[in-house]
Design a protein around this motif. Structure first.
Motif, PDB file in Angstrom:
ATOM      1  N   THR A 322       0.854  -1.175   0.000  1.00  0.00           N
ATOM      2  CA  THR A 322       0.000   0.000   0.000  1.00  0.00           C
ATOM      3  C   THR A 322       0.895   1.232   0.000  1.00  0.00           C
ATOM      4  O   THR A 322       2.089   1.143   0.313  1.00  0.00           O
ATOM      5  N   ILE A 323       0.303   2.385  -0.354  1.00  0.00           N
ATOM      6  CA  ILE A 323       1.081   3.610  -0.447  1.00  0.00           C
ATOM      7  C   ILE A 323       0.395   4.701   0.348  1.00  0.00           C
ATOM      8  O   ILE A 323      -0.852   4.811   0.352  1.00  0.00           O
ATOM      9  N   ASN A 324       1.143   5.505   1.042  1.00  0.00           N
ATOM     10  CA  ASN A 324       0.621   6.669   1.739  1.00  0.00           C
ATOM     11  C   ASN A 324       0.267   7.711   0.685  1.00  0.00           C
ATOM     12  O   ASN A 324       1.133   8.170  -0.056  1.00  0.00           O
ATOM     13  N   THR A 327       2.386  11.138   1.267  1.00  0.00           N
ATOM     14  CA  THR A 327       3.858  11.143   1.271  1.00  0.00           C
ATOM     15  C   THR A 327       4.466  10.268   0.188  1.00  0.00           C
ATOM     16  O   THR A 327       5.629  10.437  -0.165  1.00  0.00           O
ATOM     17  N   GLY A 328       3.716   9.308  -0.334  1.00  0.00           N
ATOM     18  CA  GLY A 328       4.260   8.394  -1.339  1.00  0.00           C
ATOM     19  C   GLY A 328       5.046   7.249  -0.753  1.00  0.00           C
ATOM     20  O   GLY A 328       5.752   6.540  -1.497  1.00  0.00           O
ATOM     21  N   ASP A 329       4.999   7.013   0.568  1.00  0.00           N
ATOM     22  CA  ASP A 329       5.711   5.897   1.184  1.00  0.00           C
ATOM     23  C   ASP A 329       4.982   4.594   0.868  1.00  0.00           C
ATOM     24  O   ASP A 329       3.762   4.485   1.070  1.00  0.00           O
ATOM     25  N   ILE A 330       5.721   3.595   0.410  1.00  0.00           N
ATOM     26  CA  ILE A 330       5.158   2.287   0.097  1.00  0.00           C
ATOM     27  C   ILE A 330       5.558   1.337   1.212  1.00  0.00           C
ATOM     28  O   ILE A 330       6.734   1.239   1.572  1.00  0.00           O
ATOM     29  N   ILE A 331       4.595   0.630   1.766  1.00  0.00           N
ATOM     30  CA  ILE A 331       4.834  -0.329   2.836  1.00  0.00           C
ATOM     31  C   ILE A 331       4.109  -1.615   2.492  1.00  0.00           C
ATOM     32  O   ILE A 331       3.242  -1.652   1.594  1.00  0.00           O
ATOM     33  N   THR A 332       4.489  -2.701   3.190  1.00  0.00           N
ATOM     34  CA  THR A 332       3.819  -3.984   2.998  1.00  0.00           C
ATOM     35  C   THR A 332       2.559  -4.014   3.849  1.00  0.00           C
ATOM     36  O   THR A 332       2.523  -3.476   4.962  1.00  0.00           O
TER      37      THR A 332
END
Length: 906
Positions: A322-324, A327-332
Motif C-alpha cells: 500500500t502507499i501513503n 507522502t508516497g511511502d510504500i509499505i507492505t
C-alpha cells in the motif's frame, strides 16, 4: 478626497471560473468486478467546448491488474479517451443536444472481451442579465486628489490603505487585447493628460504584455499569462500633461496571475527501484516515490495524492503493498513475501492533483519495481544420504568424493554458500572438506597419508550449513548430515631399512672376507608376496659387498681408519633394497661403521727440515712427532738417536721436553756449515708400541750474534729444493720457446722480403704452376698487323705509350724488360732475315720472355741467359730424348716438373 470608483472586483474571479470547464461525476463503490462500475457517467459543461478540454474520467475496474484495456469513443471525431480513462474534446464546438450523449467502449487486447458505458453531457445554467452586465463593466482607478493648505502649497493627502491587486487568471483565451482597468485623474477635466505604465511586462522584459491607452488610460493585457513563468507583475501608472510635465504622482498596480490546473504531476523518476527482505511483516517500509506539480502547491491544483493502480504478479495476494497517498511511502500490508516464489513485484503508481479528485484532477503514472531480497530461510540439503570414494594409500591432496547439496536461497550469497565439516569417523584428521565456490559442492580431500595395512576403509560423518545462521522463525534444522564411505587402495610401497642408519663398531685392519653384519629391509606390503634383493649403492673406498638375497655385508679390502674416506672415525656406505612388485619399488639404507683405532701407523718427525748454527749456542732445534693414530696409540712419544752411524751421537744430542716435544742440539763445539741428515728414533705409546726412524734434514750455517744465518747463499745453493729446481727448469723452457719463435719469425720475414724482390709476376711464373697450352694465339687478331714494321722495326710504338684498353689479350703484361740493342735507322733490306734469326735466339735465351704468339720487338737482344729456356728445350728435341732426373736436385719449386718428366715410364 482620493477614491476608487467602478464595478465590484468579485466578478473577475467569477469570469475566470467560467472559462475553466467544470466536471462533476458520481459513482458508487462496489465490490471488485471487471468493467465499468457505473452504467452512465454524467458531466456538466459550459456552452462552448474547446479542443483538448478534459471533460471527465471514466474509471475501469481491472481487478487482477493483468488486463490491457483499449478505449474507444462512439464519436471519435468529437471525443477521445486516453489510456487512463480521461475523456477529451477533439475539437471546439458549442454544446448542443446532438452531443448530449455518446458511448465509451473498453476492449481487452488479448481476450477481445468488450465493455461499454454511456456518457451524458449537460449545459451549466446561464448567468442573469444583471450579473452579465456587471461582469462587463471595467474597474476604474483614479489618482488620489491633492489638497491646498492655507499657506497655498500643494501637498498629497495621506491614506491608510493601498490599491488592492488585480487578479488575472492564467491561460485566458481572450479575445486580446483584454481590458483590465481604467486609470484616470480628476484633473483630466481641465487638462489634456497622457497616461503610461512602466515596469516588467510593460516597458521592461518581458515587454508588451501590458499596454495602456494614453488618452483614455485603458490598461489591457495582450496575451495569455503563465503563472508558472511569472506569478506577479508590479507596474507603475503615470499621468502627465501634453508638455510631459508630471500632473500626478505615480501609483503602484499589482497584477496577480491566478493559477489554473494546467500542469500534470510529474514523477522525479519514471521507474523507481526498491527492495524488501522476504518474509517481512506487514507494515515494513519499502520505498518512497515522489512527484511534483508545477501548479501552485498551496492551491488544490498542486496538491497531490498517490495510489497504486496495479500489482504484478498478484500472488500470493493482489494487495501486497500500500502507499501513503500524501507522502508516497510504500509499505507492505500482507505477509507471504517469498523470494523463492516471487523475486520481484511491479507496481503502477498514480499521482493525481486536486487532492486526488478523479474527476477534476490531472494524473500521471510511474513504475515501482520492488525486489524481494533473500534471507537465509532454506538450509543446504545433501542430495544423497551416503557418498562413496576411494584413494590410493600414501597419497595426499587427492579429492576423494564430491558432496552435492541443494539450497533454494539466492546463489553465491552467504545464505547459499555451504560450509562443510567432518563430525565423525576421522579421529586423526586425515581428511578435510573444501567448498567449491562455483558449484557449492564439498570436495573431500586427503591431507595426511593413509596406510592400507592399518586402515582399509573410513566412514565419515559430514555436516553442511550456511555461512550465516538461519533466519528466526524457520522450522527447518540448521544443518544437513550425510555419510562418506572411503575405500583405501593398496599400492606397492618402498621397502625400508630398520634401523636406518645402522651403526656398528669395528676395529680397523680387518682382512678381506670378514663378515661385518646383516643389513636387511622390510616390505610394508604385508598382503603382497614379494621378494627383496640388495645392491650396493655407495661405497667410497670399495671395502664392502652385500649378499643380494640375505643382505649379509662382507669386507673385500682392509678397513683403514686413517683413510680420507673416513670422517670422524665413521665410514658411510649406502645400500639399495628393491622388490619385484608392479611397479617395482626400492628403498635405501645407510650403514655407518665406527672404526676403532689400532696402532698401525709409526710416528714421524715434524718438521722434516730445520736449521741451526755451527756452534751449540745460541740455537737449538725443537721437534715433535706426527702419528696418524689416536690415543692411546699416539703420544706421549719417546725420542732417541740411533747407535749407527757413530757420528750421529758424536755430533748431536736429543733431549725430551715433554710427551710430545724434544730438543735437538749440537754435541760438539763446532760443526762445519752444510746440510746433514739426522736419523731420529721415535716410539709411540701403543700396545705394543710402534717405532720408526725418521730423518731430520738439518741445515748448519754460520750465524750472527742473534742466531741468524749469514751464509744463506751457500746454504741455499747447497740445499736447493725440488720445487725450486722445477721452477728454474720451467723458466728455461719458456725462454727457449720464446727464442725459437723469434728465429722462426725472422726467417719468415726474410722469405717475404725476398719474394717481393722477384721481377716475375707470380701469375707468369711457370716453374710451379699448371699452364694451359690449348690456346693457339689470338685468332683473328694475329692477322691484323702491319708488315711495314718488318722493314722499319724501330718505328714500332712502344707498349708503354699504348692507350689503355687496346692491348691484345694474349700479350704479356707490362713488366721491366731487358733492353735489346737498337738497330740503325735505315737498315739494309737484305738484313731482315738475319735480324729475325737474331731476335729469335734472343727470345729463346730470355727467361722472362713469354711463350706467346705475339709480335715481338727485336731491337734489343738482352744480355742472354745462363740457363736454357723451356722454349729451346721444347724446340730442340722431344721429351723422350731428355733426362730430367736432375730436376729433383733443384728444390721444391721444381718438384712438379720432376714428377711429370722424371718419373720414367709412369
Amino acid at each position: 478626497m482620493c477614491r476608487i470608483a467602478g464595478a465590484p472586483r468579485t466578478l473577475l474571479p467569477l469570469l475566470a471560473a467560467l472559462l475553466q470547464a467544470s466536471v462533476e461525476a458520481s459513482g458508487e463503490t462496489a465490490l471488485c468486478k471487471t468493467g465499468f462500475p457505473e452504467d452512465v457517467y454524467s458531466a456538466v459543461l459550459s456552452k462552448d467546448v474547446h479542443e483538448g478540454q478534459p471533460l471527465l474520467n471514466v474509471n475501469f475496474s481491472n481487478c487482477n491488474g493483468k488486463r490491457k484495456v483499449q478505449y474507444e469513443s462512439s464519436e471519435p471525431a468529437d471525443f477521445k479517451v486516453d489510456e487512463d480513462g480521461m475523456v477529451y474534446a477533439m475539437r471546439s464546438f458549442p454544446l448542443s443536444s446532438e452531443h448530449a450523449k455518446f458511448l465509451i467502449y473498453a476492449q481487452d487486447k488479448e481476450t477481445q472481451e468488450k465493455w461499454q458505458v454511456a456518457v451524458k453531457l449537460s449545459l451549466k445554467p446561464t448567468l442573469t442579465e444583471e450579473s452579465t452586465k456587471e461582469s462587463h463593466e471595467i474597474e476604474e482607478i483614479v489618482f488620489p486628489r491633492q489638497s491646498i493648505k492655507h499657506s497655498g502649497s500643494l501637498q498629497r493627502q495621506k491614506r491608510d490603505w493601498v490599491i488592492p491587486p488585480i487578479n488575472l487568471p492564467e491561460n485566458s483565451r481572450g479575445p486580446f487585447p483584454q481590458e483590465l482597468v481604467r486609470i484616470r485623474s480628476d484633473r483630466d477635466k481641465n487638462l489634456s493628460l497622457r497616461y503610461s505604465v512602466t515596469g516588467p511586462g510593460a516597458d521592461q522584459p518581458p515587454t508588451g504584455i501590458f499596454i495602456i491607452n494614453p488618452i483614455s488610460g485603458q490598461l489591457s493585457v495582450t496575451k495569455p499569462l503563465d503563472r508558472e513563468l511569472i506569478a506577479r507583475f508590479h507596474l507603475r501608472a503615470h499621468a502627465v500633461d501634453i508638455n510631459g510635465n508630471q500632473v500626478e504622482n505615480p501609483i503602484d498596480i499589482v497584477i496577480n496571475v491566478i493559477d489554473m490546473n494546467d500542469n500534470r504531476p510529474e514523477f522525479l523518476h519514471q521507474v523507481w527501484n526498491g527492495t524488501v527482505p522476504e518474509g517481512s511483516k506487514p507494515g515494513t517500509y519499502v520505498m518512497t516515490v515522489t512527484a511534483i506539480d508545477a501548479d501552485d502547491p498551496n492551491a488544490l491544483n498542486g496538491m497531490l495524492r498517490y495510489r497504486i493502480l496495479s500489482q504484478a504478479p498478484s500472488t500470493p495476494s493482489p494487495n501486497m503493498f500500500t502507499i501513503n497517498n500524501e507522502t508516497g511511502d510504500i509499505i507492505t500490508v500482507a505477509a507471504g513475501l517469498d523470494r523463492e516464489k516471487v523475486q520481484q513485484y511491479t507496481l503502477i503508481i498514480q499521482a493525481t492533483d486536486m487532492e486526488g479528485n478523479p474527476t477534476y484532477g490531472l494524473s500521471n503514472t510511474a513504475t515501482a519495481v520492488i525486489t524481494v531480497t533473500d534471507v537465509n530461510d532454506n538450509p543446504p540439503e545433501f542430495t544423497a544420504m551416503t557418498f562413496y570414494g576411494e584413494v590410493p594409500e600414501n597419497r595426499v591432496d587427492v579429492i576423494v568424493a564430491n558432496l552435492t547439496v541443494t539450497d533454494k536461497d539466492q546463489p553465491h550469497t552467504p545464505a547459499w554458500n555451504a560450509v562443510y565439516r567432518i563430525s565423525g569417523g576421522d579421529p586423526t584428521g586425515r581428511f578435510a572438506i573444501q567448498t567449491d565456490p562455483n558449484s557449492n559442492d564439498g570436495l573431500v580431500t586427503v591431507v595426511k597419508p593413509i596406510d592400507f595395512e592399518t586402515n582399509r576403509m573410513f566412514v565419515l560423518t559430514v555436516a553442511a550449513e550456511n555461512q550465516v545462521p538461519l533466519a528466526k522463525g524457520i522450522q527447518h534444522p540448521p544443518q544437513s548430515t550425510a555419510t562418506v564411505s572411503v575405500t583405501v587402495i593398496d599400492v606397492n610401497e618402498n621397502p625400508y631399512f630398520a634401523p636406518n642408519p645402522k651403526v656398528i663398531r669395528q676395529e680397523e685392519g680387518l682382512h678381506a672376507g670378514t663378515m661385518l653384519t646383516v643389513f636387511t629391509a622390510q616390505d610394508p606390503d604385508r598382503y603382497m608376496q614379494q621378494n627383496i634383493r640388495y645392491t650396493k649403492l655407495s661405497d667410497p673406498a670399495n671395502w664392502l659387498k652385500i649378499d643380494p638375497v640375505n643382505g649379509q655385508i662382507t669386507t673385500i679390502a682392509v678397513l683403514d681408519r686413517e683413510s680420507p674416506n673416513v670422517k670422524n672415525n665413521v665410514y658411510n656406505a649406502t645400500f639399495l633394497a628393491s622388490d619385484n612388485g608392479i611397479p617395482p619399488m626400492s628403498g635405501t639404507g645407510t650403514l655407518q661403521i665406527y672404526l676403532l683405532d689400532i696402532n698401525d701407523n709409526a710416528p714421524q718427525v715434524l718438521p722434516q727440515e730445520a736449521e741451526t748454527c755451527e756452534t751449540p749456542d745460541p740455537n737449538s732445534i725443537n721437534i715433535t712427532a706426527l702419528d696418524y693414530d689416536i690415543d692411546p696409540n699416539a703420544g706421549p712419544f719417546a725420542f732417541d738417536l740411533p747407535l749407527s752411524p757413530v757420528t750421529i751421537k758424536r755430533n748431536w744430542t736429543i733431549t725430551r721436553l715433554n710427551g710430545d716435544f724434544a730438543q735437538l742440539n749440537l754435541k760438539i763445539k763446532f760443526l762445519e756449515a752444510g746440510i746433514y741428515e739426522v736419523p731420529i728414533i721415535i716410539t709411540d705409546s701403543g700396545n705394543p708400541p710402534k717405532s720408526n726412524i725418521s730423518v731430520l734434514r738439518v741445515k748448519v750455517c754460520q750465524c750472527d750474534s742473534n742466531g741468524d744465518c749469514t751464509d744463506v747463499d751457500r746454504i741455499v745453493g747447497a740445499g736447493l729444493g725440488t720445487g725450486a729446481i722445477i721452477a728454474i727448469l720451467l723458466c728455461i723452457i719458456i725462454l727457449l720457446i720464446l727464442v725459437l719463435m723469434f728465429v722462426v719469425w725472422m726467417k719468415r720475414r726474410d722469405k717475404e722480403r725476398q719474394a717481393k724482390q722477384l721481377l716475375i709476376d707470380p701469375e707468369d711464373d711457370v716453374r710451379d704452376n699448371i699452364l694451359k697450352y690449348d690456346e693457339e694465339g689470338g685468332g683473328e687478331e694475329d692477322q691484323d698487323y702491319d708488315l711495314s714494321q718488318l722493314q722499319q722495326p724501330d718505328t714500332v710504338e712502344p707498349d708503354a705509350i699504348k692507350p689503355v684498353g687496346i692491348r691484345r689479350l694474349d700479350e704479356r703484361p707490362i713488366h721491366a724488360e731487358p733492353q735489346y740493342p737498337v738497330r740503325s735507322a735505315a737498315p739494309h733490306p737484305g738484313d731482315i732475315g738475319d735480324f729475325i734469326n737474331e731476335g729469335l735466339k734472343a727470345a729463346d735465351n730470355d727467361p722472362t720472355a713469354p711463350p706467346y704468339d705475339s709480335l715481338l720487338v727485336f731491337d734489343y737482344e738482352g744480355s742472354g741467359s745462363t740457363a736454357g729456356s723451356l722454349s729451346s728445350l721444347n724446340s730442340s728435341s722431344s721429351g723422350g730424348e731428355q733426362d730430367y732426373d736432375y730436376l729433383n736436385d733443384w728444390g721444391p719449386r721444381f718438384k712438379k716438373l720432376a714428377d711429370m718428366y722424371g718419373g720414367g715410364d709412369d
